[in-house]
Design a protein around this motif. Structure first.
Motif, PDB file in Angstrom:
ATOM      1  N   ILE A  34       0.877  -1.172   0.000  1.00 23.47           N
ATOM      2  CA  ILE A  34       0.000   0.000   0.000  1.00 23.47           C
ATOM      3  C   ILE A  34       0.914   1.222   0.000  1.00 23.47           C
ATOM      4  CG2 ILE A  34      -1.757   1.328   1.234  1.00 23.47           C
ATOM      5  CD1 ILE A  34      -2.568  -1.304   2.641  1.00 23.47           C
ATOM      6  N   GLY A  35       0.859   1.981  -1.074  1.00 23.28           N
ATOM      7  CA  GLY A  35       1.604   3.233  -1.127  1.00 23.28           C
ATOM      8  C   GLY A  35       0.804   4.309  -0.429  1.00 23.28           C
ATOM      9  N   THR A  36       1.485   5.150   0.344  1.00 20.77           N
ATOM     10  CA  THR A  36       0.799   6.234   1.046  1.00 20.77           C
ATOM     11  C   THR A  36       1.383   7.584   0.615  1.00 20.77           C
ATOM     12  OG1 THR A  36       2.286   6.302   2.973  1.00 20.77           O
ATOM     13  CG2 THR A  36       0.430   4.754   3.068  1.00 20.77           C
ATOM     14  N   ALA A  37       0.567   8.606   0.723  1.00 21.37           N
ATOM     15  CA  ALA A  37       0.997   9.986   0.481  1.00 21.37           C
ATOM     16  C   ALA A  37       0.145  10.878   1.370  1.00 21.37           C
ATOM     17  CB  ALA A  37       0.827  10.365  -0.983  1.00 21.37           C
ATOM     18  N   PHE A  38       0.666  12.052   1.656  1.00 20.01           N
ATOM     19  CA  PHE A  38      -0.017  13.011   2.521  1.00 20.01           C
ATOM     20  C   PHE A  38      -0.020  14.376   1.867  1.00 20.01           C
ATOM     21  CE2 PHE A  38       1.709   9.720   5.193  1.00 20.01           C
ATOM     22  CZ  PHE A  38       0.663   9.425   6.043  1.00 20.01           C
ATOM     23  N   CYS A  39      -1.006  15.188   2.241  1.00 20.40           N
ATOM     24  CA  CYS A  39      -0.991  16.591   1.825  1.00 20.40           C
ATOM     25  C   CYS A  39      -1.229  17.456   3.051  1.00 20.40           C
ATOM     26  CB  CYS A  39      -2.017  16.879   0.741  1.00 20.40           C
ATOM     27  SG  CYS A  39      -3.710  16.964   1.309  1.00 20.40           S
ATOM     28  N   ASP A  40      -0.872  18.713   2.885  1.00 21.33           N
ATOM     29  CA  ASP A  40      -1.049  19.687   3.959  1.00 21.33           C
ATOM     30  C   ASP A  40      -2.528  20.013   4.139  1.00 21.33           C
ATOM     31  OD1 ASP A  40      -1.054  22.785   2.352  1.00 21.33           O
ATOM     32  OD2 ASP A  40      -0.753  20.903   1.285  1.00 21.33           O
ATOM     33  N   ALA A  41      -2.848  20.649   5.251  1.00 19.70           N
ATOM     34  CA  ALA A  41      -4.242  20.959   5.581  1.00 19.70           C
ATOM     35  C   ALA A  41      -4.881  21.924   4.581  1.00 19.70           C
ATOM     36  CB  ALA A  41      -4.328  21.532   6.995  1.00 19.70           C
ATOM     37  N   GLY A  42      -4.068  22.702   3.879  1.00 20.99           N
ATOM     38  CA  GLY A  42      -4.589  23.650   2.893  1.00 20.99           C
ATOM     39  C   GLY A  42      -4.727  23.067   1.503  1.00 20.99           C
ATOM     40  N   TRP A  43      -4.419  21.778   1.342  1.00 18.12           N
ATOM     41  CA  TRP A  43      -4.561  21.055   0.081  1.00 18.12           C
ATOM     42  C   TRP A  43      -3.750  21.692  -1.049  1.00 18.12           C
ATOM     43  CZ3 TRP A  43     -10.611  20.669   0.266  1.00 18.12           C
ATOM     44  CH2 TRP A  43     -10.993  19.861   1.337  1.00 18.12           C
ATOM     45  N   ARG A  44      -2.499  22.044  -0.739  1.00 20.97           N
ATOM     46  CA  ARG A  44      -1.650  22.661  -1.757  1.00 20.97           C
ATOM     47  C   ARG A  44      -0.718  21.668  -2.436  1.00 20.97           C
ATOM     48  NH1 ARG A  44      -2.262  26.331   2.289  1.00 20.97           N
ATOM     49  NH2 ARG A  44      -0.452  25.552   3.391  1.00 20.97           N
ATOM     50  N   PHE A  45      -0.105  20.772  -1.670  1.00 18.78           N
ATOM     51  CA  PHE A  45       0.863  19.864  -2.280  1.00 18.78           C
ATOM     52  C   PHE A  45       0.828  18.500  -1.611  1.00 18.78           C
ATOM     53  CE2 PHE A  45       2.890  22.349   1.010  1.00 18.78           C
ATOM     54  CZ  PHE A  45       3.532  21.392   1.775  1.00 18.78           C
ATOM     55  N   ALA A  46       1.080  17.477  -2.433  1.00 19.16           N
ATOM     56  CA  ALA A  46       1.108  16.091  -1.960  1.00 19.16           C
ATOM     57  C   ALA A  46       2.555  15.611  -1.909  1.00 19.16           C
ATOM     58  CB  ALA A  46       0.306  15.205  -2.903  1.00 19.16           C
ATOM     59  N   SER A  47       2.857  14.800  -0.906  1.00 19.51           N
ATOM     60  CA  SER A  47       4.193  14.230  -0.749  1.00 19.51           C
ATOM     61  C   SER A  47       4.079  12.726  -0.509  1.00 19.51           C
ATOM     62  CB  SER A  47       4.909  14.853   0.451  1.00 19.51           C
ATOM     63  OG  SER A  47       5.013  16.234   0.303  1.00 19.51           O
ATOM     64  N   PRO A  48       4.973  11.946  -1.132  1.00 21.57           N
ATOM     65  CA  PRO A  48       4.950  10.500  -0.879  1.00 21.57           C
ATOM     66  C   PRO A  48       5.220  10.208   0.589  1.00 21.57           C
ATOM     67  CG  PRO A  48       6.439  11.049  -2.697  1.00 21.57           C
ATOM     68  CD  PRO A  48       6.015  12.336  -2.053  1.00 21.57           C
ATOM     69  N   GLY A  49       4.580   9.164   1.089  1.00 17.63           N
ATOM     70  CA  GLY A  49       4.809   8.706   2.456  1.00 17.63           C
ATOM     71  C   GLY A  49       5.510   7.364   2.431  1.00 17.63           C
ATOM     72  N   LYS A  50       5.095   6.488   3.306  1.00 16.13           N
ATOM     73  CA  LYS A  50       5.676   5.150   3.408  1.00 16.13           C
ATOM     74  C   LYS A  50       4.983   4.201   2.441  1.00 16.13           C
ATOM     75  CE  LYS A  50       6.376   5.627   8.388  1.00 16.13           C
ATOM     76  NZ  LYS A  50       6.062   5.095   9.702  1.00 16.13           N
ATOM     77  N   THR A  51       5.686   3.125   2.120  1.00 15.25           N
ATOM     78  CA  THR A  51       5.059   2.002   1.433  1.00 15.25           C
ATOM     79  C   THR A  51       4.915   0.906   2.474  1.00 15.25           C
ATOM     80  OG1 THR A  51       6.028   2.592  -0.696  1.00 15.25           O
ATOM     81  CG2 THR A  51       5.267   0.326  -0.431  1.00 15.25           C
ATOM     82  N   LEU A  52       3.685   0.495   2.700  1.00 11.66           N
ATOM     83  CA  LEU A  52       3.399  -0.520   3.709  1.00 11.66           C
ATOM     84  C   LEU A  52       3.256  -1.888   3.054  1.00 11.66           C
ATOM     85  CD1 LEU A  52       0.604   1.445   5.597  1.00 11.66           C
ATOM     86  CD2 LEU A  52       3.042   1.371   6.170  1.00 11.66           C
ATOM     87  N   LYS A  53       3.737  -2.899   3.731  1.00 17.04           N
ATOM     88  CA  LYS A  53       3.520  -4.270   3.279  1.00 17.04           C
ATOM     89  C   LYS A  53       2.060  -4.601   3.551  1.00 17.04           C
ATOM     90  CE  LYS A  53       5.462  -8.193   1.939  1.00 17.04           C
ATOM     91  NZ  LYS A  53       5.600  -8.316   0.514  1.00 17.04           N
ATOM     92  N   ARG A  54       1.354  -5.066   2.535  1.00 16.75           N
ATOM     93  CA  ARG A  54      -0.063  -5.365   2.708  1.00 16.75           C
ATOM     94  C   ARG A  54      -0.226  -6.733   3.359  1.00 16.75           C
ATOM     95  NH1 ARG A  54      -4.847  -4.253  -1.670  1.00 16.75           N
ATOM     96  NH2 ARG A  54      -6.535  -4.801  -0.270  1.00 16.75           N
ATOM     97  N   GLY A  55      -1.096  -6.793   4.348  1.00 17.96           N
ATOM     98  CA  GLY A  55      -1.347  -8.044   5.047  1.00 17.96           C
ATOM     99  C   GLY A  55      -2.838  -8.231   5.255  1.00 17.96           C
ATOM    100  N   LYS A  56      -3.196  -8.824   6.367  1.00 14.57           N
ATOM    101  CA  LYS A  56      -4.609  -8.966   6.711  1.00 14.57           C
ATOM    102  C   LYS A  56      -5.173  -7.571   6.973  1.00 14.57           C
ATOM    103  CE  LYS A  56      -4.309 -13.591   8.695  1.00 14.57           C
ATOM    104  NZ  LYS A  56      -4.768 -14.298   7.538  1.00 14.57           N
ATOM    105  N   PHE A  57      -6.477  -7.409   6.730  1.00 14.44           N
ATOM    106  CA  PHE A  57      -7.078  -6.081   6.857  1.00 14.44           C
ATOM    107  C   PHE A  57      -6.867  -5.477   8.247  1.00 14.44           C
ATOM    108  CE2 PHE A  57     -10.483  -3.134   7.899  1.00 14.44           C
ATOM    109  CZ  PHE A  57     -10.258  -2.181   6.906  1.00 14.44           C
TER     110      PHE A  57
END
Length: 161
Positions: A34-57
């Motif tokens: 699961i690739g993750t990314a985050f943006c600031d509270a003002g919705w201006r820019f997105a940045s890559p986060g962590k890549t998580l190993k997918r497992g059980k829900f």
């Protein structure tokens, strides 16, 4: 367990559910990661986060809940893998089911966003940075999540959809 929140493909509905804005988390759901990314509270820019190993829900939910608490996330954008003709296949249905389960567990609004071309776009950007093939493999899912999130926040901030 939290109360299920809004799940939509419409940016306007999602924006209305977050009248004060707030940080967002994007997910690029793969079969193994699961690739993750985050943006600031003002919705201006997105940045890559962590890549998580997918497992059980349950394990995925706990890992995502920790990221949500850490970043004070107010909503989640999930890549919706549509077919090239815009129709939905099994992968899109799987993403919708994941969104329903995550919404029920976390109670956050969810925006399902067309992710066609996100991985190709992320790959091109990483190649342009002269990143090695091995490093690209490690970062592609998070980079794709950032592409998905940037497209979504551009629509949210611009009042489109």
């Amino acid at each position: 367990m939290a109360e299920a929140a809004l799940i939509t493909t419409q940016a306007g509905e999602f924006r209305a559910s977050l009248p004060q804005g707030g940080a967002l988390l994007a997910l690029d759901l793969g079969t193994q990661t699961i690739g993750t990314a985050f943006c600031d509270a003002g919705w201006r820019f997105a940045s890559p986060g962590k890549t998580l190993k997918r497992g059980k829900f349950g394990a995925d939910r706990e890992a995502l809940a920790a990221l949500i608490r850490e970043r004070s996330v107010k909503g989640v954008v999930i890549g919706l893998p549509l077919n090239m003709d815009g129709s939905e296949g099994p992968r899109a249905q799987s993403s919708r089911a994941y969104a329903r389960n995550l919404s029920a567990a976390l109670g956050l609004p969810m925006l399902l966003w067309d992710e066609r071309w996100s991985t190709a776009s992320a790959e091109s950007a990483l190649i342009a940075q002269d990143m090695s093939r091995a490093k690209r493999a490690d970062r592609i899912d998070a980079a794709a999540a950032a592409v998905i999130l940037q497209a979504a926040i551009d629509a949210l901030a611009g009042g489109i959809g």
